[in-house]
Design an enzyme around this catalytic site. Sequence first.
Site, short mmCIF file in Angstrom:
data_model
loop_
_atom_site.label_atom_id
_atom_site.label_comp_id
_atom_site.label_asym_id
_atom_site.label_seq_id
_atom_site.Cartn_x
_atom_site.Cartn_y
_atom_site.Cartn_z
N HIS A 151 47.87 47.27 36.05
CA HIS A 151 47.70 48.70 36.03
C HIS A 151 49.14 49.10 35.43
O HIS A 151 48.95 49.98 34.47
CB HIS A 151 47.45 49.61 37.31
CG HIS A 151 47.40 50.71 37.29
ND1 HIS A 151 46.18 51.41 37.05
CD2 HIS A 151 48.33 51.64 37.35
CE1 HIS A 151 46.68 52.92 37.18
NE2 HIS A 151 47.84 52.87 37.20
N GLU A 152 50.19 48.63 36.11
CA GLU A 152 51.59 49.38 35.66
C GLU A 152 51.77 49.19 34.16
O GLU A 152 52.33 49.81 33.42
CB GLU A 152 52.59 49.07 36.62
CG GLU A 152 52.28 49.74 37.87
CD GLU A 152 52.13 51.16 37.88
OE1 GLU A 152 52.62 51.92 37.15
OE2 GLU A 152 51.37 51.65 38.95
N HIS A 166 50.41 51.16 31.49
CA HIS A 166 51.09 52.21 30.92
C HIS A 166 52.34 52.01 29.81
O HIS A 166 52.41 52.82 29.07
CB HIS A 166 51.95 53.16 32.24
CG HIS A 166 51.11 53.49 33.11
ND1 HIS A 166 50.07 54.45 32.93
CD2 HIS A 166 50.91 53.19 34.56
CE1 HIS A 166 49.62 54.98 33.95
NE2 HIS A 166 49.78 54.16 34.90
N GLU A 181 45.52 57.27 33.95
CA GLU A 181 45.34 56.43 35.05
C GLU A 181 44.16 55.44 34.97
O GLU A 181 43.93 54.47 35.34
CB GLU A 181 45.59 57.03 36.58
CG GLU A 181 46.88 57.73 36.47
CD GLU A 181 47.95 56.89 36.64
OE1 GLU A 181 47.60 55.63 36.89
OE2 GLU A 181 49.14 57.12 36.48
N ASP A 229 43.50 51.65 34.88
CA ASP A 229 42.54 50.90 35.76
C ASP A 229 41.49 50.03 34.94
O ASP A 229 41.49 48.69 35.63
CB ASP A 229 41.85 51.86 36.71
CG ASP A 229 42.55 52.44 37.73
OD1 ASP A 229 43.61 51.88 38.26
OD2 ASP A 229 42.11 53.40 38.42
#
Length: 424
Positions: A279-280, A283, A359, A363
């Site tokens: 998930h990070e 970004h 976000e 996900d």
Amino acid sequence: MSKRKITIYLIIGYLIYLGLIYLYLFHWDKGDISPEIAGTSVDPSIFMTETERIQAEQYSSIRHFLFFLQIPYEWIFYFLLLLFGWGKRMEKLAEQTSTFQLIKIGVFSFYFSVLSFIVFYPIRFVSWVYAKNYGISTQSFSYWMKDHLIRFWIDFLLLFLIMTVVIFFIRKKGERWWLYTWFSAVPFVLFFMYIQPVVIDPLYNEFTPLTNKSLEGKILSLAEEAGVDAEHVYEVDMSLKTNALNAYVTGIGGNARIVLWDTVIERLDEEEILFIMAHEIAHYVEKHIYIGIVGYLLLLFIGLFFTAKWMNVVIRKFGKILQIDSLGSLSSFLLIIGMISVLSFSASPLVNAASRYQEMRADRYAIETVKNVDAGISTFQKLAKSSLSQVNPPILVKWFRYGHPTLKERILFVESYRDSYEKQ
């Protein structure tokens, strides 16, 4: 209208507002789970004990109430400082201190920072007490105060720098002060984002490369597959402060970091950690940090424009009662930050909606990368348990507080992939 009457009406209006917020959060909309999803992976009764569910509802409602209490409290604070001449008194004291403008601004900024610290201290203290009582905070009072004193000096320095720039351009550029201020903010924001991971964040916590080298290798493999050039994954000693779980991406350029709280390492299994890290990494892949910076600068441009337009009107009509002699006076800065605060809060639903979209994309990237539905669901369930978060918060809370999708939305989203991966 006299100052006394204005103050009385202001207090009455504030108390009515607080009463309505209290009824909304504690009685009208408590974020209950609808019957159609009862008994599913979203239902807190599946992954929380009865005590945990009760505490989650209580603690979440208290946190939300304190948030909505503080916002207008801040605006009233700025307004009363001007109405009763405290802003003017601080300006006179600063003017008497020195003939040098930087020293005058420094003195004014310090007085205002001290006063702000005192006025907002009770709310921050109550927040810490509740977090401590509900087992979220692990900080002692002295450790908590240390963090707040560090924050005081950082806030003071930032206030001094911002005020120096704003007052300089107001006095030198007149009506176009807001535009020059915005241009000067662009390199400042970029510089601050660049130094934050290596200068600001270490003032609060200790950051070290992940000690579990096997896990770090798997995380770096995920990063390499995504085209992310990362040499380390960092862990931070947040267990000294909280029992909550989190991971994040911060910084830009060569100082960008992927950070794991040590609570995540201690309480999640490897598959869950890899889900979080995917998930990070998303970004990074989708450049959300840079998109966020551009979005912030755009909103700052709009905010400064409207603030400049409204400042002239307010000073012309109410400058006497607010004891603001001119736009270039030091006390006028209190009106500027008050207006920026109102505009920022007004824009927060839009900002949060954009953040929730990013976000959700992260996900999606995570579940499509690790292809482990159970790990994704259990991760979000443990996040809810560790922070005593509502799975389905009230809609106003979502609009004004949530930069992430609700846990209900995130769990259902991951759950929607179950058929796809079970068939593989």
